[in-house]
Structures are given as structure tokens and as C-alpha cells.
Scaffold this active site. Structure first.
Site, short mmCIF file in Angstrom:
data_model
loop_
_atom_site.label_atom_id
_atom_site.label_comp_id
_atom_site.label_asym_id
_atom_site.label_seq_id
_atom_site.Cartn_x
_atom_site.Cartn_y
_atom_site.Cartn_z
N ALA A 34 -37.27 21.05 1.94
CA ALA A 34 -37.99 22.29 1.65
C ALA A 34 -38.74 22.80 2.88
O ALA A 34 -38.74 24.00 3.17
CB ALA A 34 -38.95 22.10 0.47
N CYS A 35 -39.37 21.89 3.61
CA CYS A 35 -40.13 22.30 4.79
C CYS A 35 -39.20 22.82 5.89
O CYS A 35 -39.54 23.77 6.59
CB CYS A 35 -40.99 21.15 5.30
SG CYS A 35 -42.29 20.67 4.13
#
EC number: 1.11.1.24
Length: 157
Positions: A48-49
């Protein structure tokens, strides 16, 4: 547990001086006169990051054309940030805040709900700081997916 800070538009942005992925120290005060987008993310090189950081990279040119500088802040050490930037061709500063002092000053670290459990950790957040160093927008508990598009829409970029 200390009370979590919640920043709001018009408040002064907390000052910071942090080291980026190339070993350079960057201070918010150095960017006075420029509008700044600061996003806090939990951990470099996680799915996600990575997606969020890459979406900011893809939007760096339009943000800069509109007068914004993008900065990412995480608890990762400088070496990991360097690997992350190199691996994913991230050109804007990724800043290291291992002791979470800056995270806490912005209210981007504290209690959060993680899969039904209350834990202490990074609260994915984005702040837009005006050219005089005041908070223009404070976005807490943001989702990685679609967030950069939301910020672009909010800022008409």
C-alpha cells in the site's frame, strides 16, 4: 498514553528537520514561500505504501507546476528509504523520523483500529502547508488507494 494532536486549517505547521534518502537534512523552514504536501506513511516497501508513494511520484510534475513540493515521512531509516527510492524511482524527498517525534507533532502516530484491534502506530495522513507555514488541509486516516487523486482534486491540480 499522551493525547493525540489534531491539526486544523490555519494552525502553524509543526517545524521539523529530518534526513532524506540521500543523507541531506531538510527543514520545513527551508521551504517557506512554497506550498508543501507532506504525507506520512507506515512503512517503505510495503504494497500500500509503495502504491501511494508511486502515485505521488507520478503526480510530482503537476504538483510542482502548481507550486507544490511533495515530501514523504516514515519511521524507516535512511538506508531503507534509499533502497525504496532507488527501487521505485522516487525522486521527491523521503524523510526519516525513526523516533516518531514529527509524526506525533502532526497527529500522525497514535492509537488506531487495525483489523478490529486497537494498536499504536502510524496513522496514514496528508497535510497541505501554505507558503507561510500554516496548515491548509489536514487529512487523517486516509486510504492509500485513490488518495493522490483526491489530493489533486482538492487542490485543483
Amino acid at each position: 498514553m499522551t493525547e493525540r494532536v489534531i491539526l486544523e486549517p490555519g494552525m502553524p505547521a509543526p517545524e521539523f528537520s529530518l534526513t532524506d534518502q540521500d543523507g541531506n537534512v531538510l527543514s520545513l523552514a527551508d521551504l517557506r514561500g512554497t506550498r508543501v504536501i507532506v504525507f506520512f506513511y507506515p512503512q517503505a516497501m510495503t504494497p500500500a505504501c509503495t502504491m501511494q508513494a508511486c502515485e505521488f511520484q507520478e503526480s510530482t510534475e503537476p504538483f510542482e507546476a502548481a507550486g507544490f513540493r511533495v515530501l514523504g515521512i516514515s519511521r524507516d531509516d535512511v538506508e531503507k528509504l534509499k533502497r525504496f527510492a532507488d527501487r521505485d524511482s522516487i525522486e521527491y524527498p523521503l524523510l526519516s523520523d525513526p523516533d516518531t517525534e514529527v509524526h506525533r507533532a502532526y497527529g500522525a502516530f497514535g492509537e488506531k483500529n487495525s483489523y478490529g484491534r486497537i494498536v499504536e502506530g502510524v496513522i496514514r495522513s496528508t497535510f497541505v502547508i501554505d507558503s507561510e507555514g500554516k496548515i491548509e488541509h489536514a487529512l487523517y486516516n486516509v486510504k492509500a488507494t485513490g488518495h493522490v487523486a483526491r489530493v489533486r482534486k482538492l487542490l485543483s491540480v
